[in-house]
Scaffold this active site. Structure first.
Site, short mmCIF file in Angstrom:
data_model
loop_
_atom_site.label_atom_id
_atom_site.label_comp_id
_atom_site.label_asym_id
_atom_site.label_seq_id
_atom_site.Cartn_x
_atom_site.Cartn_y
_atom_site.Cartn_z
N SER A 93 50.40 25.75 42.93
CA SER A 93 49.04 25.89 42.41
C SER A 93 48.53 24.59 41.81
O SER A 93 49.19 23.98 40.98
CB SER A 93 48.98 26.96 41.34
N HIS A 99 44.08 28.33 36.28
CA HIS A 99 45.10 29.32 35.90
C HIS A 99 46.45 28.69 35.59
O HIS A 99 47.34 29.34 35.06
CB HIS A 99 45.24 30.42 36.98
N ASP A 137 38.25 28.34 39.22
CA ASP A 137 39.68 28.12 39.03
C ASP A 137 40.06 26.64 39.12
O ASP A 137 41.10 26.29 39.67
CB ASP A 137 40.50 28.94 40.03
#
Length: 523
Positions: free
Chosen positions: A248, A144, A174
């Protein structure tokens, strides 16, 4: 409260992943292996004074951690979308107390004004984290972080900014791999010899809020968290080392300086850290990264069946004492399950000899098989154990899986269909005539009896049954007319069961629902 991805659109939330593969396992060269930054002997994070310190760990591994900056063109729909999205396993509940699952976080992107007259779309600038896994420039991050990028730039720990290209990404887990050109990059390895334990110290390093080079410490809070951030393929590692927007794709290290997780999601009422973060475990990241480097993509296994968690109510309806296994609620026409002989109502107990503990567990075991592999399923069918051999197919994309869940085809409440029968279980039922199909927008593929009304204050209403649902099966008998349901209820009552198990079809999907047998439900 929401479950957010901390990838860090510059005003957004972040999420990270964990990988348990060493650089050697990823096919690193001898030169790569000698360049590893975490080859020093294991050390506890304590100084001679007895105070906890992670300074030595940070000094060894931080050179391998990078900040990732992307630009993309924003379409109007991308700017408007909220930070939420469907998972790929609609039957599985979110983790206890988690709130909603989150999507890629488009609404948190910072918009740089473009042409006000509607010409070229404005640019999006976003940031996340990543880490080198080889001296030759391969970097692991979250899907992402980079999935919509037009350009990707990497800011190394020494301040150098390098242009990166996408090697491959896997939306289902992901994870993504990018690469910069050059050599002799400092890199880290994945923990392969020992899984983290609850209570172990961990250190997360990343790019929160665009600050870069930031370390936070905590412990492993829990293992095997399911259905986090919309994915049913991963048992996540929960940590309390603070991770925030921009973390992230960044790594979480153990005290020996090996990667035990990739920061992927946070649970937060505000978008900031409250000490509940989720990492993709190392073994998953190792496997996925190696495949992305080798092939540029990951093909997950698929058996073409809708599976359902066995709740205590379902177990009682099935005459079982435990909730282990996964219940088959539907089998796709022409898919691997149908071709292999898997039946609706089968309880899958094992795959290739590995026990199946839940519906999510079965999803994971199948997904990490290779398409074309033979899967031997041990199933419980009509009270007897049987074996079913399937050849795994290719799992559809996340977009395709999500689209199958859109819409339920349910109509507004209307008058009962023709030849309505007296209520049973608080349900008014009718034969599925052409009129009923048209009234309730039921496709020709569905067969059974239609629900034309649901009484209030009944278990059927509490379990979500509604007008337009089709009862395909009641107990162990197909439902072709309302009396079949009544007979199934009578049989369950004679066996002193509290529930009767109904197989419901709604909007092209089927699901088992146990409905309590109560005298007041008949009125």
């Amino acid at each position: 409260m929401t479950l957010n991805k901390p990838s860090g659109w510059l005003a957004g939330t972040a999420v990270g992943l964990v990988i348990a593969a060493g650089a050697v396992g990823l096919g690193a060269s001898a030169a790569d292996r000698t360049g590893a930054v975490n080859t020093a002997p294991a050390r506890m994070p304590l100084t001679q004074g007895g105070q906890v310190s992670f300074a030595d760990v940070f000094a060894r591994v931080s050179p391998a951690v990078v900040s990732i900056e992307i630009t993309a063109r924003a379409g109007p729909h991308e700017v408007a979308l909220s930070d939420g999205g469907p998972g790929d396993d609609p039957a599985a509940p979110p983790p206890s107390g988690s709130g909603q699952n989150s999507g890629p976080g488009w609404s948190f992107r910072q918009i740089v004004p473009g042409n006000p007259d509607g010409g070229e779309q404005p640019k999006i600038h976003a940031a996340g984290s990543g880490f080198f896994i080889s001296a030759s420039g391969y970097i692991v991050t979250n899907n992402h972080v980079v999935e919509h990028a037009d350009t990707i730039r990497v800011r190394a720990a020494d301040g150098k900014v390098l242009k990166a290209r996408l090697i491959g990404r896997d939306p289902a887990t992901d994870l993504a791999v990018i690469k910069v050109e050059g050599g002799a990059f400092p890199f880290v390895s994945f923990e392969e010899s020992a899984k983290p334990r609850v209570g172990d110290w961990v250190v997360a390093i990343g790019n929160p809020f665009g600050l870069g080079g930031t370390a936070t410490a905590g412990i492993v809070s829990a293992l095997d968290r399911e259905n986090v951030a919309g994915s049913s393929l991963i048992d996540y590692l929960q940590i309390d080392a603070p991770i925030n927007k921009g973390n992230s794709g960044g790594p979480t290290f153990n005290v020996e300086g090996r990667v035990v997780g990739v920061n992927t999601a946070i649970f937060s009422p505000s978008g900031g850290s409250v000490g509940i973060g989720f990492d993709i475990p190392a073994d998953v990241a190792k496997s996925i990264s190696a495949q992305l480097i080798a092939y540029g993509r990951v093909d997950h296994g698929f058996i073409g069946a809708t599976i359902q968690q066995i709740t205590p109510d379902l177990a009682e309806s099935l005459g079982r004492d435990d909730t282990h296994g996964a219940l088959v609620a539907a089998v796709a026409a022409g898919g691997p399950s149908e071709r292999g002989g898997l039946h609706v109502g089968d309880v899958v107990q094992a795959v290739n000899g590995h026990a199946v503990t839940s519906a999510s567990d079965l999803t994971r075991q199948v997904a990490f098989a290779h398409p074309g592999d033979t899967l031997r399923l041990t199933v419980l069918r009509d009270g007897r154990q049987a074996s079913v051999d399937l050849r795994a197919g290719v799992r559809p994309s996340q977009d395709v899986l999500a689209s199958r869940e859109s819409g339920d085809g349910s109509p507004e409440s209307g008058a009962a269909a023709a030849r309505a029968a007296p209520p049973v279980l608080g349900l008014r039922l009718a034969e599925l005539t052409p009129d009923a199909r048209q009234r309730f927008n039921i496709g020709e593929a569905a067969h059974g009896v239609v629900v034309t009304g649901v009484a209030s204050n009944t278990d059927a209403r509490d379990k979500g049954l509604r007008e337009g649902d089709v009862i395909v099966k009641a107990g162990d008998r197909p439902a072709t007319q309302p009396s079949d349901v009544r007979t199934a209820v009578a049989e369950a009552s004679r066996q002193n069961r509290k529930d009767v198990l109904l197989l419901i079809s709604r909007g092209g999907r089927t699901l088992f629902v146990p409905v309590q047998i109560k005298p007041e439900a008949e009125g």
